[in-house]
Design a protein around this motif. Structure first.
Motif, PDB file in Angstrom:
ATOM      1  N   GLU A 218      28.645  41.276  39.278  1.00 24.88           N
ATOM      2  CA  GLU A 218      29.300  41.323  37.828  1.00 24.88           C
ATOM      3  C   GLU A 218      30.690  40.678  37.997  1.00 24.88           C
ATOM      4  N   GLU A 219      31.598  41.200  38.979  1.00 28.50           N
ATOM      5  CA  GLU A 219      32.881  40.702  39.148  1.00 28.50           C
ATOM      6  C   GLU A 219      33.018  39.384  39.461  1.00 28.50           C
ATOM      7  N   THR A 221      30.968  36.866  38.488  1.00 20.44           N
ATOM      8  CA  THR A 221      30.397  36.142  37.249  1.00 20.44           C
ATOM      9  C   THR A 221      32.014  36.168  36.584  1.00 20.44           C
ATOM     10  N   THR A 222      32.738  37.333  36.416  1.00 20.81           N
ATOM     11  CA  THR A 222      33.839  37.183  35.781  1.00 20.81           C
ATOM     12  C   THR A 222      34.752  36.316  36.156  1.00 20.81           C
ATOM     13  N   GLU A 223      35.070  36.319  37.464  1.00 19.55           N
ATOM     14  CA  GLU A 223      35.903  35.430  38.271  1.00 19.55           C
ATOM     15  C   GLU A 223      35.444  33.765  37.798  1.00 19.55           C
ATOM     16  N   ALA A 225      33.956  32.741  35.317  1.00 17.65           N
ATOM     17  CA  ALA A 225      34.169  32.381  33.970  1.00 17.65           C
ATOM     18  C   ALA A 225      35.738  32.100  33.839  1.00 17.65           C
ATOM     19  N   LYS A 226      36.437  32.841  34.440  1.00 15.33           N
ATOM     20  CA  LYS A 226      37.997  32.533  34.307  1.00 15.33           C
ATOM     21  C   LYS A 226      38.556  31.248  34.843  1.00 15.33           C
ATOM     22  N   CYS A 261      39.350  32.668  44.602  1.00 18.45           N
ATOM     23  CA  CYS A 261      38.521  33.556  43.743  1.00 18.45           C
ATOM     24  C   CYS A 261      37.435  34.384  44.569  1.00 18.45           C
ATOM     25  N   THR A 265      37.543  38.543  44.853  1.00 21.29           N
ATOM     26  CA  THR A 265      36.577  39.434  44.598  1.00 21.29           C
ATOM     27  C   THR A 265      36.322  40.231  45.720  1.00 21.29           C
TER      28      THR A 265
END
Length: 1449
Positions: A218-219, A221-223, A225-226, A261, A265
């Motif tokens: 999940e983390e 995926t967020t990274e 996206a950023k 990134c 993470t």
């Protein structure tokens, strides 16, 4: 104020504590400080520990006997303490004469000495219960509390014992021994019997893939996206520039950021646990720096003539305790780091695997299977190393600064000379590290080599048929030479770095001592200054030697992070490519509205202006020429392409049958069910509909027969029918069928269409989109789409299209005769026995029908094909070491041993020289001949430095020589292996040998040898010095040496077996990765991603189950060895104190300062020895394939074979017989046949009749069991395989291309001119296509030729044959994947171009051989009929019946 003064005066009585022959602590100190210390620890840290337990809930643990016992004992202890406390309080009231100091004690213990107050015991009981509720099984927190409580009560206990001794004269001592019991049990078991996978512990929940990746994914995926937003913003900022420049800059920026990134993470997830290890290393450093201070006090004691002996014993014991604490904290730190490293590896492997399931086609083409395997093997290892050594990057400079600070205290401003030396060494090593990071290109060459090896293993059949092994061997060796050249440069630079750092202790000492004695004659070097300084410099050696390795590891990790980040941030398939809707009874099953699609964002569209409406439950046929975009249309429906415009929607679930069948390395049943539960009736119905029941009768274990990788032991038709059965069994709503009938016989094709796809088939109510070249199916289709150059030019029913008189109608009229002749388009016939295309591979299972006896008793392993990578047992054989050293050569080994001996001799000499210098008498405040002493010291030190450089370079170069030979042998052994070897050996096993094992031989073994030999010679030096100072030390050293030897042999047996188990469990990971990447589109279409992820997790967890005990066992070894080794420190110090009157301070300083190194040296020897033995396993595994069966020689020396052979092309079989394995039935028996020159012969027969076995025999893929084959009068068994295979040609059914230029794929040996290649392309109807490619002949084909359609690949194979134009041509249904128009052109080309050649066609389209001179009908391994087609038809035999089934008569 009065109270504080009272306490300070009563608690600290130095005359009683220090300045006395019988030291003791005051009663006040015992009853206050020692009591309160554990209480304060518990009170202060309990809230933080409770918070940690609150945040990490692992589930409640049931109340066990152990938990009850702990609670009861705690309760009883509390009651006893409370009772004692009450009694004492009453005593205070009744007897006011108690000392004031005792009233300060909060409570008293059972033994009448103060121990623990009431509240900490209550708190401890509460924590026990809290731990149970939150699922914590063992508590370091409470363990430390009880240890502190016990240690603090030992002093009052000693006081009571002294009192008893005084009163009764009795002393009874008890000692306790802590044994690390959990790893000990495993090590003992491994020593007694070889370990197996079942003996290993289960992984803890927090170490499992599920737990680690669920938190991380999940983390990440967020990274991602950023990062995407950031790069998009950068793209907007660059809007004023040229679009191409903006694109390149954005891409570069994304690649640079992605690695950072990923690191961020990983740090967020694993950082907190890693920080606990960092705290341990800080404590370790504290104890490490305390030891030289105690040594200084010990040497001071040796100089004091009237100092009491107990002080010497106290310093000796304190040094021992500090050494023990240092060992404990160091190995706790290492345990933490390895645990984090293991979790990082699991996390990265999981992310890479998940990414491979969602990566889009454009990104997939830039990353081959070989590169992905390298990401999860080499790069994850680099990250694990980084975790272990990262702290050294920042901690080493701090340790260096502290050393220099303490040196300043001893030597004053002269310590600046040491700082100057360090400052000079750092830029040199920084420069070397930078140079080495540039040489990381070896990773690029390694990637290229692994990628090429992967392709060779995938296309090994083609290599053998075309005799191309040498060309590809040269390519692999080309990559290997570049890789080794970069490695050699890197190792030489590393040797300079090691030499400078290993000599740094001498250089610093030389600079400081030199400046110290030269700046002032009054500066004298006594034992205290010299050996405390040397102890500090020895401490300095650790950070100085770790720093270059840490920097190097960090550089490599940065490269690996960038590579991983780049892959993990690559473009994914978009979820909105296809809109999924639930199934409804009416409307369209598949809808594409004004769709434009391409394979890459930047590339030209492959489909334009597509409008498709597929009504629910209808059959849609898609037709068109080769490369017109038929498969791309199905890919667009699956969401596999880039959607430029329009919309795509599908109602219900999807099943997909690809053009090239993707088969798993599993049983037939597992392939068909594909993760679903078995419904027996439906399963049997599916097998019957897909015409698989006759094949299952032929297979040795029926549907339990294991299929080899990529379906190696199935024919092309069998693979396609298994693939179709998988889809049918799924009971999906929408079926996308990419030409599934192109690889089956005519009658089988008709059967499948009628029973499965057609209006009366099991899928009649489903929505079906069928890509086909078979004209006979079109009248039964509800809708026909005609594709031309990526556009739908016509659509409608069969009759509608005919009535329009367009291109489709013309096409149908042109090929109407073909359509009447063929009821179905078919290619490779069913051949159960082998597969060359359909029969290309030797099937070790035999595939013969089983006798009745066999059917009654089928052995459990009968259907087993693939050989699991087995772990050898026991110690590594001595021959493996001999093999390795033999490849290096004695010319290297003798100088290496000599250089090591010289290097350590120089070290011993300059250390002994220093002790003599320190004992030199001081005359008038100065020492004489200091210049001469300094010069001798310097000369010996510089000689050692040169020897260090020589040894490291020699071992590195020797390692490269050995690695080159071993890789060459492995490569040749694999390429000389027969096809049967590749069918039974998973490609993951072979890739593992070429990637991980060769990497270990390249780097790990030479590094291990450097370390082991270095420490071995250093140990000899230390033993000589200690025994020189105190000969009595031999009494201690010899038993310890025996104990070390015992522990080493005890441990190494277990460690090697664990290493083997870990290596063996690694291969299935790579095999599974390989399989998944190749079948990703099928897995996605069926929605089986989760099941495959679970399988990957299980494989990774199984691998970590072997890895975890290995590093735990290593820590067990290290702790036990260092505790025993600390005994040497204690012995040297105690013996020095005992011999105070006879030993000089210089010799004591030399002995004790060197004994402090013994513990580390001995544990490093065992560890490095273990590492060498563990990695020598790689040599063992690489050499495994030297003993496997090999093919005949490629070339026979002195062969008198004419250059133009064969000149006529006659083939003669004389009583020829063939068996796949001894004991199996004959595949061919008693074949006697003569084929004349220029004769065109068709070979036909039912499944398993032996058609392909004839071709296998001609190419000697299988050797004759009896009889001979003569070509132009030459017995082919007497010539080299390459002499034979390069002079005859086959066009196989499975078209295989390799990554590289189109020209290389046609002519890997550069034998032909460009004109000849263009001519062959023109004849193969590829000239127009290749002319329009951007690089023409230099156009880069992707791995497996994925950027060409299947039909185009088949035409490239035809062009190869046209280029070689040998006198004998074997065709194995070479037009499987082309449309009828192209097929007709190809058949006419073959007839014209090979008119003067002998042509053997294994025929499945019977119309292609109707004009041949002869037809051979095979049946059960012998020739049942042979004559011209006309005569065979008129005889009305077996051939007549086959022609009637195909609609030809």
């Amino acid at each position: 104020c009065c109270l504080s003064g009272f306490v300070s005066s009563s608690c600290t009585d130095w005359n009683r504590t220090w300045y006395t022959d019988k030291p003791d602590l005051t009663e006040c100190f015992q009853n206050t400080v020692l009591v309160w210390f554990p209480c304060v620890y518990l009170w202060l840290l309990a809230p933080f520990y409770a918070l940690k337990l609150y945040c990490h809930d692992c589930g409640c643990i049931r109340i066990s006997t152990l938990c009850t016992a702990k609670t009861v004992i705690g309760g009883l202890s509390f009651q006893n303490t409370r009772l004692t406390f009450t009694v004492r309080c009453n005593a205070i009231h009744t007897n006011l004469t108690l000392t004031h100091c005792r009233t300060l004690s909060p409570t008293l213990s059972l033994s009448h000495s103060s121990t623990l107050p009431l509240s900490p015991k209550v708190l401890a009981i509460c924590i026990i219960q809290l731990e149970r509720i939150r699922g914590c099984r063992s508590s370091v927190f409470l363990f430390l509390f009880w240890v502190l409580a016990v240690v603090c009560s030992l002093v009052p206990l000693r006081a009571k014992i002294q009192l008893v001794m005084y009163e009764e004269g009795v002393l009874n001592l008890h000692t306790q021994c802590i044994i690390f019991s959990v790893p000990l049990r495993l090590v003992v078991k491994g020593y007694r019997t070889p370990l197996e996978a079942g003996d290993l512990w289960n992984l803890r929940e927090e170490d499992t893939s599920d737990k680690i990746i669920s938190d991380l994914e999940e983390e990440w995926t967020t990274e991602c996206a950023k990062l995407q937003e950031k790069t998009m913003a950068a793209g907007v900022a660059l809007g004023t520039r040229l679009p191409d420049q903006a694109q390149i800059l954005r891409k570069l920026q994304k690649e640079q950021s992605s690695g950072f990134c990923l690191l961020r993470t990983l740090a967020r997830n694993f950082g907190p646990y890693f920080l606990t290890g960092t705290m341990c290393i800080i404590f370790h450093d504290f104890f490490m720096f305390a030891i030289p201070q105690v040594l200084s006090l010990l040497l001071g004691f040796m100089n004091e003539e009237d100092a009491p002996l107990w002080k010497g014993y106290f310093y000796a014991t304190l040094m021992f305790l500090l050494s023990c604490l240092q060992s404990l904290f160091n190995h706790q730190y290492m345990y933490t780091c390895f645990t984090v490293g293991m979790r990082v590896k699991t996390a990265v492997m999981g992310l890479v695997y998940r990414k491979s399931l969602v990566i889009n086609s454009a990104s997939r083409r830039t990353c081959t299977v070989g590169e992905i395997v390298n990401l999860v093997s080499a790069d994850t290892q680099k990250l694990m190393d980084f975790v272990v050594y990262f702290n050294a990057v920042w901690l080493a400079p701090i340790e260096i600064a502290l050393c220099l600070f303490f040196l300043w205290q001893h030597l004053g401003p002269s310590a600046l000379a040491g700082i100057a030396t360090v400052i000079l060494i750092f830029p040199l090593n920084g420069f070397i590290a930078k140079k080495r990071s540039k040489l990381q290109v070896q990773m690029k060459f390694m990637d290229g080599r692994i990628k090429l090896m992967n392709e060779i293993l995938n296309g090994i059949k083609i290599l053998k048929f075309y005799a191309w092994e040498k060309a590809f061997l040269e390519q692999v060796l080309g990559y290997r030479e570049k890789e080794l050249k970069a490695l050699k440069k890197s190792q030489i630079l590393y040797s300079i770095s090691i030499a400078s750092f290993n000599s740094s202790t001498f250089l610093i000492a030389f600079a400081m001592f030199g400046v110290y004695v030269l700046i002032d004659d009054k500066n004298v070097l006594d034992a205290q200054k010299v050996f405390v300084s040397m102890a500090l410099i020895n401490i300095l050696k650790t950070p100085l030697s770790q720093l270059p390795f840490a920097m190097s590891t960090t550089m490599q990790a940065i490269v690996s992070l960038k590579r991983l980040g780049k892959y993990l941030c690559s473009e994914e398939l978009k979820d909105d490519n296809v809109a999924k809707a639930p199934l409804s009874t009416d409307g369209e099953g598949v809808l594409i509205d004004n769709g434009t699609f391409s394979w890459t964002k930047e590339g030209p569209p492959c489909l334009k202006r597509i409008n498709v409406r597929v009504p629910q439950g209808s059959l849609v046929a898609v037709v068109g020429h080769v490369g017109s975009g038929k498969s791309s249309l199905l890919s667009a429906m699956l969401g596999e392409t880039e959607k430029r415009n329009g919309s795509v929607s599908i109602k219900g679930s999807v099943a997909y049958v690809p053009q090239q069948a993707w088969i798993q390395n599993a049983t037939v049943q597992d392939n068909v069910m594909f993760g679903r539960e078995k419904q027996k009736t439906w399963y049997q119905r599916v097998l019957d509909a897909c015409a698989l029941l006759p094949d299952l009768e032929i297979l040795p274990a029926g549907d339990s027969t294991e299929i080899g990788e990529k379906g190696l032991n199935l024919s092309g038709g069998q693979k396609q029918r298994v693939s179709l059965a998988r889809a049918v069994y799924r009971k999906a709503d929408v079926y996308l069928l990419d030409d599934p009938l192109s690889a089956v016989d005519a009658h089988v094709g008709q059967h499948i269409f009628d029973k499965v796809i057609g209006p009366k088939g099991v899928l009649r109510d489903k929505t079906r989109v069928l890509v086909t070249h078979g004209m006979s199916f079109l009248p039964q289709a509800d809708l026909i789409l005609v594709l031309v150059d990526g556009e739908i030019t016509e659509s409608g029913s069969y009759q509608e299209l005919l009535s329009r008189h367009g291109a489709f109608a013309d096409f149908i009229h042109t090929f109407a005769s073909n359509d009447r002749k063929e009821s179905v388009t078919e290619t490779a016939a069913q051949r159960g026995r082998t597969s060359l295309g359909d029969t290309n591979s030797t099937n070790l299972q035999g595939m013969e029908p089983m006798s009745e006896i066999d059917e009654e008793q089928v052995p459990e392993d009968l259907g087993k094909l693939m050989e699991v990578d087995k772990a050898r047992t026991g110690r590594v054989r001595l021959e493996m070491y001999m093999e390795y050293f033999k490849t290096i050569g004695m010319a290297f080994i003798i100088p290496i041993v000599f250089l090591y001996a010289f290097q350590q001799g120089a070290s011993l000499a300059y250390n002994y020289w220093l002790s003599l210098w320190a004992d030199e008498p001081i005359v008038n405040g100065t020492q004489v001949d200091t210049d001469m002493k300094l010069a001798v010291y310097g000369a010996l030190g510089f000689a050692q430095g040169i020897a260090i450089f020589g040894t490291t370079v020699a071992i590195s170069v020797g390692g490269i020589i050995a690695s080159r030979h071993l890789h060459m042998d492995l490569l040749k052994n694999v390429l000389h292996s027969p096809m049967s070897f590749f069918e039974t050996t998973p490609s993951g096993n072979l890739l593992n040998r070429f990637a991980k094992e060769i990497d270990a031989i390249d780097c790990m073994i030479p590094d291990g040898l450097k370390m082991m030999l270095g420490y071995l010679f250093k140990l000899m030096e230390v033993c000589i010095i200690v025994m020189l100072a105190t000969p009595f030390a031999a009494v201690v050293i010899l038993p310890l040496a025996i104990l070390y030897a015992f522990v080493q042999s005890f441990y190494v047996a277990t460690s090697c077996q664990l290493r083997r188990l870990e290596s063996v469990s690694r291969s299935p990971i790579y095999t599974h990765f390989n399989e998944t990447v190749q079948g990703a589109s099928v897995i996605r279409a069926f929605g089986e991603q989760h099941r495959f992820i679970v399988q990957a997790n299980k494989r990774v967890d199984f691998n970590q189950t072997s890895y975890f005990p290995r590093f735990v066992a290593t820590r067990w070894l290290a702790v036990n060895l260092e505790f025993v080794g600390n005994g040497v420190v204690l012995a040297a110090a105690i013996l020095s104190v005992m011999g105070k009157d006879t030993l000089s301070p210089g010799i004591v300083g030399l002995a004790v300062s060197h004994s402090l190194q013994v513990t580390g040296i001995l544990s490093w020897i065992v560890r490095s020895w273990t590492d060498v033995e563990n990695n020598i396993v790689s040599v063992e595994r690489v050499k495994e394939y030297a003993d496997t069966a090999k093919e005949a020689a490629w070339n026979v020396e002195g062969s008198s074979l004419p250059l133009a052979w064969p000149q006529t092309g006659t083939i003669e079989f004389q009583d020829y017989g063939l068996q796949y394995r001894k004991g199996l039935d004959w595949a061919l028996k008693g074949i006697t046949l003569k084929i004349q020159e220029r004769e065109k012969v068709g070979i036909v027969g039912r499944t398993g009749a032996g058609k392909s076995s004839l071709a296998l025999g001609i190419f000697r893929i299988l050797e004759a069991a009896k009889g001979e084959i003569y070509i132009d009068g030459v017995n082919i068994a007497e010539i080299g395989l390459h002499d034979l295979r390069s002079r005859i040609t086959i066009i196989p059914q499975d078209p295989v291309l390799f990554s590289g230029s189109l020209r290389m794929n046609l002519d890997p040996f550069d034998t032909y001119t460009d004109e000849e290649i263009w001519s062959s392309l023109e004849l193969a109807h590829l000239k127009n296509f290749v002319s329009n490619l951007p690089d023409k002949l230099n156009y880069e084909c992707s791995e497996g030729g994925e950027n060409l359609s299947l039909g185009q690949r088949q035409l490239v194979c035809l062009a190869r044959a046209l280029l070689r134009k040998t006198k004998i041509l074997v065709l194995d249904e070479a037009t499987a994947a082309v449309d009828l128009e192209t097929d007709t052109l190809i058949q006419s080309t073959i007839r014209q171009q090979f008119e003067d050649c002998t042509v053997l066609t294994i025929a499945h389209r019977l119309n292609t051989i109707m004009d041949y001179t002869r037809v051979i009908v095979m049946d059960k391994g012998h020739i049942s009929e042979m004559d011209s087609p006309t005569n065979l038809i008129s005889n009305r035999g077996q051939f007549y019946r086959m022609c009637r089934e195909a609609g030809l008569v």
